[in-house]
Design a protein around this motif. Structure first.
Motif, mmCIF file in Angstrom:
data_model
loop_
_atom_site.group_PDB
_atom_site.id
_atom_site.type_symbol
_atom_site.label_atom_id
_atom_site.label_comp_id
_atom_site.label_asym_id
_atom_site.label_seq_id
_atom_site.Cartn_x
_atom_site.Cartn_y
_atom_site.Cartn_z
ATOM 1 N N ARG A 97 -3.562 13.812 -12.202
ATOM 2 C CA ARG A 97 -4.170 13.700 -10.888
ATOM 3 C C ARG A 97 -4.168 12.252 -10.403
ATOM 4 O O ARG A 97 -3.807 11.975 -9.266
ATOM 5 C CB ARG A 97 -5.598 14.242 -10.913
ATOM 6 C CG ARG A 97 -6.299 14.194 -9.553
ATOM 7 C CD ARG A 97 -7.674 14.824 -9.625
ATOM 8 N NE ARG A 97 -8.601 14.041 -10.410
ATOM 9 C CZ ARG A 97 -9.248 14.474 -11.497
ATOM 10 N NH1 ARG A 97 -9.065 15.709 -11.932
ATOM 11 N NH2 ARG A 97 -10.083 13.692 -12.152
ATOM 12 N N ASP A 98 -4.531 11.330 -11.294
ATOM 13 C CA ASP A 98 -4.591 9.922 -10.909
ATOM 14 C C ASP A 98 -3.203 9.377 -10.580
ATOM 15 O O ASP A 98 -3.049 8.607 -9.614
ATOM 16 C CB ASP A 98 -5.219 9.093 -12.030
ATOM 17 C CG ASP A 98 -6.707 9.364 -12.191
ATOM 18 O OD1 ASP A 98 -7.297 9.961 -11.267
ATOM 19 O OD2 ASP A 98 -7.279 8.995 -13.233
ATOM 20 N N ARG A 99 -2.204 9.764 -11.354
ATOM 21 C CA ARG A 99 -0.836 9.304 -11.093
ATOM 22 C C ARG A 99 -0.334 9.844 -9.761
ATOM 23 O O ARG A 99 0.288 9.134 -8.977
ATOM 24 C CB ARG A 99 0.104 9.740 -12.224
ATOM 25 C CG ARG A 99 -0.055 8.914 -13.498
ATOM 26 C CD ARG A 99 1.083 9.127 -14.489
ATOM 27 N NE ARG A 99 1.217 10.526 -14.876
ATOM 28 C CZ ARG A 99 2.270 11.282 -14.575
ATOM 29 N NH1 ARG A 99 3.274 10.773 -13.881
ATOM 30 N NH2 ARG A 99 2.332 12.538 -14.976
ATOM 31 N N PHE A 100 -0.627 11.134 -9.506
ATOM 32 C CA PHE A 100 -0.177 11.724 -8.258
ATOM 33 C C PHE A 100 -0.857 11.064 -7.059
ATOM 34 O O PHE A 100 -0.205 10.758 -6.049
ATOM 35 C CB PHE A 100 -0.452 13.230 -8.238
ATOM 36 C CG PHE A 100 -0.131 13.869 -6.916
ATOM 37 C CD1 PHE A 100 1.179 14.154 -6.566
ATOM 38 C CD2 PHE A 100 -1.133 14.149 -5.992
ATOM 39 C CE1 PHE A 100 1.495 14.707 -5.333
ATOM 40 C CE2 PHE A 100 -0.842 14.711 -4.763
ATOM 41 C CZ PHE A 100 0.487 14.993 -4.436
ATOM 42 N N ARG A 101 -2.152 10.829 -7.154
ATOM 43 C CA ARG A 101 -2.881 10.211 -6.042
ATOM 44 C C ARG A 101 -2.322 8.833 -5.721
ATOM 45 O O ARG A 101 -2.129 8.485 -4.547
ATOM 46 C CB ARG A 101 -4.370 10.118 -6.375
ATOM 47 C CG ARG A 101 -5.074 11.470 -6.395
ATOM 48 C CD ARG A 101 -6.579 11.309 -6.545
ATOM 49 N NE ARG A 101 -7.251 12.602 -6.448
ATOM 50 C CZ ARG A 101 -8.563 12.760 -6.326
ATOM 51 N NH1 ARG A 101 -9.353 11.689 -6.296
ATOM 52 N NH2 ARG A 101 -9.090 13.959 -6.242
ATOM 53 N N LYS A 102 -2.045 8.070 -6.761
ATOM 54 C CA LYS A 102 -1.507 6.726 -6.557
ATOM 55 C C LYS A 102 -0.146 6.791 -5.870
ATOM 56 O O LYS A 102 0.115 6.042 -4.907
ATOM 57 C CB LYS A 102 -1.382 6.015 -7.913
ATOM 58 C CG LYS A 102 -0.860 4.595 -7.805
ATOM 59 C CD LYS A 102 -0.786 3.943 -9.178
ATOM 60 C CE LYS A 102 -0.221 2.522 -9.065
ATOM 61 N NZ LYS A 102 -0.138 1.860 -10.406
ATOM 62 N N MET A 103 0.718 7.710 -6.328
ATOM 63 C CA MET A 103 2.053 7.822 -5.759
ATOM 64 C C MET A 103 2.018 8.360 -4.325
ATOM 65 O O MET A 103 2.797 7.937 -3.471
ATOM 66 C CB MET A 103 2.931 8.715 -6.634
ATOM 67 C CG MET A 103 3.136 8.198 -8.053
ATOM 68 S SD MET A 103 3.778 6.505 -8.128
ATOM 69 C CE MET A 103 5.421 6.729 -7.485
ATOM 70 N N LEU A 104 1.108 9.293 -4.048
ATOM 71 C CA LEU A 104 1.009 9.837 -2.693
ATOM 72 C C LEU A 104 0.552 8.770 -1.708
ATOM 73 O O LEU A 104 1.078 8.675 -0.591
ATOM 74 C CB LEU A 104 0.053 11.033 -2.658
ATOM 75 C CG LEU A 104 -0.150 11.684 -1.278
ATOM 76 C CD1 LEU A 104 1.184 12.164 -0.696
ATOM 77 C CD2 LEU A 104 -1.141 12.839 -1.354
ATOM 78 N N VAL A 105 -0.404 7.961 -2.104
ATOM 79 C CA VAL A 105 -0.889 6.883 -1.226
ATOM 80 C C VAL A 105 0.235 5.899 -0.924
ATOM 81 O O VAL A 105 0.446 5.505 0.234
ATOM 82 C CB VAL A 105 -2.090 6.156 -1.870
ATOM 83 C CG1 VAL A 105 -2.433 4.885 -1.091
ATOM 84 C CG2 VAL A 105 -3.307 7.075 -1.926
ATOM 85 N N ILE A 106 0.989 5.519 -1.963
ATOM 86 C CA ILE A 106 2.111 4.591 -1.762
ATOM 87 C C ILE A 106 3.152 5.213 -0.837
ATOM 88 O O ILE A 106 3.687 4.553 0.064
ATOM 89 C CB ILE A 106 2.744 4.217 -3.123
ATOM 90 C CG1 ILE A 106 1.758 3.373 -3.939
ATOM 91 C CG2 ILE A 106 4.049 3.461 -2.915
ATOM 92 C CD1 ILE A 106 2.218 3.071 -5.350
ATOM 93 N N ALA A 107 3.432 6.507 -1.059
ATOM 94 C CA ALA A 107 4.423 7.201 -0.224
ATOM 95 C C ALA A 107 3.963 7.282 1.225
ATOM 96 O O ALA A 107 4.762 7.103 2.158
ATOM 97 C CB ALA A 107 4.668 8.599 -0.784
ATOM 98 N N MET A 108 2.671 7.531 1.446
ATOM 99 C CA MET A 108 2.133 7.639 2.801
ATOM 100 C C MET A 108 2.190 6.301 3.525
ATOM 101 O O MET A 108 2.558 6.230 4.704
ATOM 102 C CB MET A 108 0.689 8.146 2.747
ATOM 103 C CG MET A 108 0.528 9.599 2.333
ATOM 104 S SD MET A 108 1.024 10.762 3.623
ATOM 105 C CE MET A 108 -0.236 10.458 4.854
ATOM 106 N N VAL A 109 1.823 5.237 2.831
ATOM 107 C CA VAL A 109 1.775 3.910 3.455
ATOM 108 C C VAL A 109 3.184 3.389 3.733
ATOM 109 O O VAL A 109 3.455 2.812 4.790
ATOM 110 C CB VAL A 109 0.992 2.922 2.570
ATOM 111 C CG1 VAL A 109 1.096 1.502 3.121
ATOM 112 C CG2 VAL A 109 -0.470 3.341 2.476
ATOM 113 N N SER A 110 4.097 3.610 2.778
ATOM 114 C CA SER A 110 5.465 3.103 2.922
ATOM 115 C C SER A 110 6.379 4.075 3.653
ATOM 116 O O SER A 110 7.493 3.710 4.043
ATOM 117 C CB SER A 110 6.059 2.817 1.539
ATOM 118 O OG SER A 110 6.164 4.014 0.777
#
Length: 233
Positions: A97-110
């Motif tokens: 869950r933590d890995r996915f949340r981090k990657m989703l935030v990066i994907a959304m911002v970038s």
């Protein structure tokens, strides 16, 4: 017993006319003013009622149009794709869950897709989540339309509220971090704070919470699942 008759003297009639005019004119003037004022008051009241009914009718039509858009095929696909992201956001395994949340935030911002270490966030997923955020942001602008919004099941906002508020909050943090670290934006005439405020989405959800009467609730999604109405975030 005395008798009376009309005077035949012009001077006396002139005096009588002056007396009547001086006595009655102010009274007639005041009455005319009051009548005119009352007419204006009634006219304004009717106009206000007409405008109010017209505005309410327009708001109601806007709400219906928004609901049709929300229920359209395009938004239905967006909700389906966004729901996949939401399920992974609340994944049971803490590490995943933590890995996915981090990657989703990066994907959304970038605004870039992610396919790394078993985590796949495709363009259609990013577009779907952004469509949901954009729709509720637009809905938050109709503060005078709270009655119609709530009567249409809040546009299912309670089902998305916790996920979208958490996600946008994390995206805001990441965006602010990027802005503060970007040396190219360190120019005297550029207001980074104002720029960030215009990029931020969390204020829209705060407005929407107020419209729906959710401002005192913590961030959770109201899930209509058997045995579990509320799904804490």
């Amino acid at each position: 017993m005395g008798s009376w008759s009309f005077s035949k003297k012009k001077e006396e009639w002139d005096l009588f006319s002056a007396f009547i005019g001086g006595t009655l004119s102010p009274i007639v003037g005041v009455l005319s003013l009051l009548i005119s004022g009352y007419i204006v008051y009634k006219f304004n009241k009717i106009q206000h009622k007409y405008q109010e009914d017209k505005d309410n009718g327009q708001l109601q039509q806007v709400t219906i149009d928004l609901f049709k858009e929300f229920r359209s095929e395009q938004m239905s696909k967006a909700r389906s794709n966004a729901w996949q992201m939401k399920q992974k956001w609340y994944e049971a395994d803490e590490s995943s869950r933590d890995r996915f949340r981090k990657m989703l935030v990066i994907a959304m911002v970038s605004e870039k897709t992610v396919n790394n270490a078993g985590i796949c966030i495709e363009r259609q997923h990013l577009r779907a989540v952004n469509d949901m955020i954009s729709f509720y942001t637009m809905l938050s602008l109709y503060s005078k339309n709270s009655k119609n919004i709530t009567e249409l099941n809040y546009f299912y906002y309670p089902w998305w509220r916790g996920f979208l508020k958490e996600l946008t909050n994390e995206c805001d943090k990441k965006t602010k971090e990027c802005l503060n670290s970007d040396e190219q934006l360190a120019v005297p005439n550029f207001n980074k704070g104002e720029y960030f405020d215009n990029l931020s989405h969390i204020s829209a959800f705060i407005r929407l919470d107020k419209i729906c009467g959710f401002e005192d609730l913590t961030n959770f999604d109201m899930m209509c699942e058997p045995g579990k109405l509320m799904f804490p975030s």
